[in-house]
Design an enzyme around this catalytic site. Structure first.
Site: not given
Ligand code: TRP
Length: 338
Positions: A117, A205, A208
């Site tokens: 991130k 993975k 969204k």
């Protein structure tokens, strides 16, 4: 009594991956253990974790919807099951601070989620770094032994174990150390963490935040649309149906989805399809299972009322504050704050 604890960040509508990989296994586990009278089940909305990054729309609505997801997924409520919001129990933030004084920069900087991130960003908030320490507080306040969550969070459980052990050694034996992730997995009844893959890039993975719509199925997708996405999933050219995440991630992902949407054990699903060479047949079956599951789920979701959720939260938050404040006091005494 042992405690099983879990939560899922509610920043948007969840994906089928979140649902099958984390939420549904948790609900099945909770239903199995809450009736035995030997386990407390804590399910919470980590809203303090939510505000670390952008929230799609209104946070309150997201929280409400996530709690409804558990109920629509079939969570059975009894005296051993509690649902609460993290920010309504201020002990989480307070324990996080104390654990910050025990954690090292090095171990926190090693977390994959933080690295992913923060990498390549000009600026990144401090909370992204501190995320797993707050998570450790979430777990340790309730002396949870079992923390069923997705595989991507396993590292955070190991960090929690290290912090708890270090604290216990340095100050006083205050914390219950959650069991190792390898044992968590056994407790969950899966051979390994469940990770539903991106439909177009099954090495990754399902997320969204992936732009391509056909990569992911959202829980509010129309069932027919979801079925089409399964039909267009990436497979391989090996021409055999076999569960092998490494060599055949696309096919393995479909088998996994089939198992979880129907509730049939993966080994049985895999055995039933062994020897099949036509991927089209498998896709049709999985597409119809996903559509059926979504149709059911969406109907049940619409039936859960706001009032029902608020009632559960009220009971849950009273309980959570009692447990958490008692543990916080022990911690404050151990470090000399009280
Ligand atoms: N990190 C989890 C997620 O992304 C949410 C979470 C926060 C959590 N604190 C936790 C899960 C403690 C289990 C235990 O969904």
């Amino acid at each position: 009594m042992k405690t099983i604890l879990t939560g899922i960040r509610a920043n948007s509508v969840l994906t089928l991956g979140n649902y099958l990989g984390a939420l549904l296994p948790m609900v099945r586990l909770a239903n199995k253990y809450s009736k035995t009278g030997e386990y407390q089940i804590n399910i919470f909305a980590p809203d303090l974790h939510s505000i670390i990054s952008e929230v799609d729309g209104d946070l309150q609505e997201n929280i409400l919807r996530t709690v409804k997801y558990y109920l629509a997924a079939g969570l059975e409520i009894n005296d051993n099951v509690h649902i609460y919001r993290q920010s309504r129990v201020s002990a989480h933030s307070e324990l996080c601070w104390i654990l910050n004084c025990v954690a090292t920069m090095g171990e926190t900087a090693r977390m994959t989620q933080y690295k992913e991130k923060s990498e390549g960003r000009e600026s990144c908030n401090v909370a992204i770094f501190d995320y797993p320490i707050l998570m450790a507080a979430d777990i340790l306040l309730y002396s949870a032994s079992y923390v069923p969550i997705g595989e991507d969070q396993f590292q955070h459980i190991e960090l929690t174990r290290n912090l708890a052990t270090r604290f216990n050694n340095r100050f006083k034996e205050v914390f219950v150390v959650p069991v190792k992730t390898s044992e968590q997995v056994k407790f969950m009844g899966t051979d390994e963490g469940i990770r539903i893959r991106d439909l177009l890039n099954p090495e990754k993975k399902m997320s969204k935040s992936t732009k391509a719509e056909n990569s992911k199925i959202m829980l509010d997708d129309a069932p027919e649309r979801a079925a089409k996405k399964i039909m267009s999933a990436t497979t391989d050219s090996l021409g055999k149906v076999k569960f092998d995440m490494w060599a055949q991630p696309g096919i393995s992902n479909l088998l996994q989805i089939e198992a979880l949407t129907t509730g049939v054990p993966l080994a049985e699903v895999t055995a039933a399809w062994a020897g099949e060479t036509r991927y089209g047949e498998l896709k049709k079956q999985v597409a119809s299972s996903v559509a059926d599951m979504l149709r059911d789920f969406q109907t049940r979701l619409a039936e859960v009322s706001d009032a029902q959720v608020y009632e559960l939260l009220e009971v849950g938050e009273k309980y959570a504050n009692e447990i958490a404040n008692a543990k916080l006091l022990e911690v404050q005494k151990a470090v000399g704050l009280r």
